[in-house]
Write an enzyme that holds these catalytic residues in place. Structure first.
Site, PDB file in Angstrom:
ATOM      1  N   PHE A 104      -1.581   7.904  15.784  1.00  0.00           N
ATOM      2  CA  PHE A 104      -2.486   7.422  14.743  1.00  0.00           C
ATOM      3  C   PHE A 104      -3.351   6.275  15.261  1.00  0.00           C
ATOM      4  CE2 PHE A 104      -3.472   4.720  11.068  1.00  0.00           C
ATOM      5  CZ  PHE A 104      -4.103   5.662  10.248  1.00  0.00           C
ATOM      6  N   GLU A 129       0.835  -1.199   0.000  1.00  0.00           N
ATOM      7  CA  GLU A 129       0.000   0.000   0.000  1.00  0.00           C
ATOM      8  C   GLU A 129       0.868   1.247   0.000  1.00  0.00           C
ATOM      9  OE1 GLU A 129      -3.802  -0.075   1.910  1.00  0.00           O
ATOM     10  OE2 GLU A 129      -3.273   1.732   3.056  1.00  0.00           O
TER      11      GLU A 129
END
Length: 292
Positions: free
Chosen positions: A213, A15
């Site tokens: 995150f 990704e």
């Protein structure tokens, strides 16, 4: 390499996220060339909140396709667009040769709601995409439960809805406790989910950033990781070695339990991702390839 890894092939996908600058795009092109040496099944390119990276995502998808000749999955989200707009975008993707999509509801920016004439969730988006063209669609799965889900069971039920709507596989949110991933796969199989469940693997690039995150997406950080990465945010070489070892060992243990596909969140940094591939026996070139 003996044992299960020698007997059954391992496959990875990578990704990427679209950089904000031309220099970032140029650097990513070299990164993509290096990552392609591992022979991934495909790349995927993320999509910003509310479709904020739409043009950059499309540009990166096309660059990766041209540079590698490999399939590239374009992320799409429900946020920031009507059904008609998303359907038209999907038609353009199909016409341009894109055959893979990662379909997500997407994170809602604070104060924003889904469009009244939009897709309400990932399952509706998958069903809509299936009406547009015969895409190969992946969806998200959450072994630690999506932060907005009412329960673990309702979250699993929603995953089944997405797959029943026409998705071909699920990619998990990253999870550092391997037992949690294995238990989730067992629960999914018991619930009648037969589609592949591909663990998402997150190499640690910056531990402080990862913690911030993770708080927003509901991913837990084990205490032992705090100790392992303590003091390494200013020691990038050592941190990279630790990150590669940790992620490689997680993949090897999952492989020993029968998992054969892994989706690596590269953070556009090739070295650790390639080291993980080497640990799995894939023919990744570790030496830097700087030329275009």
């Amino acid at each position: 390499m003996g044992g299960p890894l020698a007997e059954h092939p391992i496959a990875v996908s990578f990704e990427l996220f679209p950089p904000k600058t031309k220099r970032g795009i140029d650097n990513l092109a070299h990164t993509v060339t290096r990552l392609a040496s591992a022979g991934p099944k495909y790349f995927s390119v993320t999509y910003g909140a509310g479709g904020t990276t739409r043009d950059r995502t499309a540009h990166v998808v096309e660059m990766v396709r041209r540079r590698t000749g490999l399939p590239v999955a374009h992320h799409l989200t429900c946020v920031g667009a009507s059904r008609a707009e998303l359907d038209a975008q999907a038609e353009r993707l199909w016409e341009s040769g894109v055959r893979k999509i990662v379909a997500l509801r997407g994170d809602l920016p604070e104060g924003q709601v889904l469009a009244a004439d939009g897709y309400r969730d990932g399952a509706e988006l998958v069903a809509g995409l299936r009406q547009v063209a015969d895409f190969d669609i992946a969806v998200a799965a959450y072994p630690e439960v999506h932060p907005e889900a009412a329960s673990a069971q309702s979250d699993l039920d929603h995953l089944k809805r997405k797959l029943d709507a026409g998705a071909s596989r699920a990619i998990t949110q990253y999870v550092f406790d391997t037992d949690t991933i294995l238990r989730f796969i067992d629960r999914a199989r018991a619930a009648g989910i037969e589609a592949p469940i591909v663990p998402g693997i997150m190499p640690v690039a910056n531990f402080a950033s990862l913690k911030r995150f993770s708080e927003g997406c509901g991913a837990s950080i084990p205490d032992w990781m705090e100790t392992m990465f303590d003091g390494l945010d200013d020691a990038p070489d050592i941190r990279a070695m630790v990150a590669a070892s940790l992620a490689g060992e997680q993949c090897r243990r999952l492989a020993a339990e029968g998992v054969r596909d892994f989706h690596i969140y590269t953070l556009n940094k090739p070295d650790v991702s390639l080291a993980i591939c080497r640990a799995l026996g894939l023919p990744a070139r570790i030496s830097a390839e700087r030329a275009a």
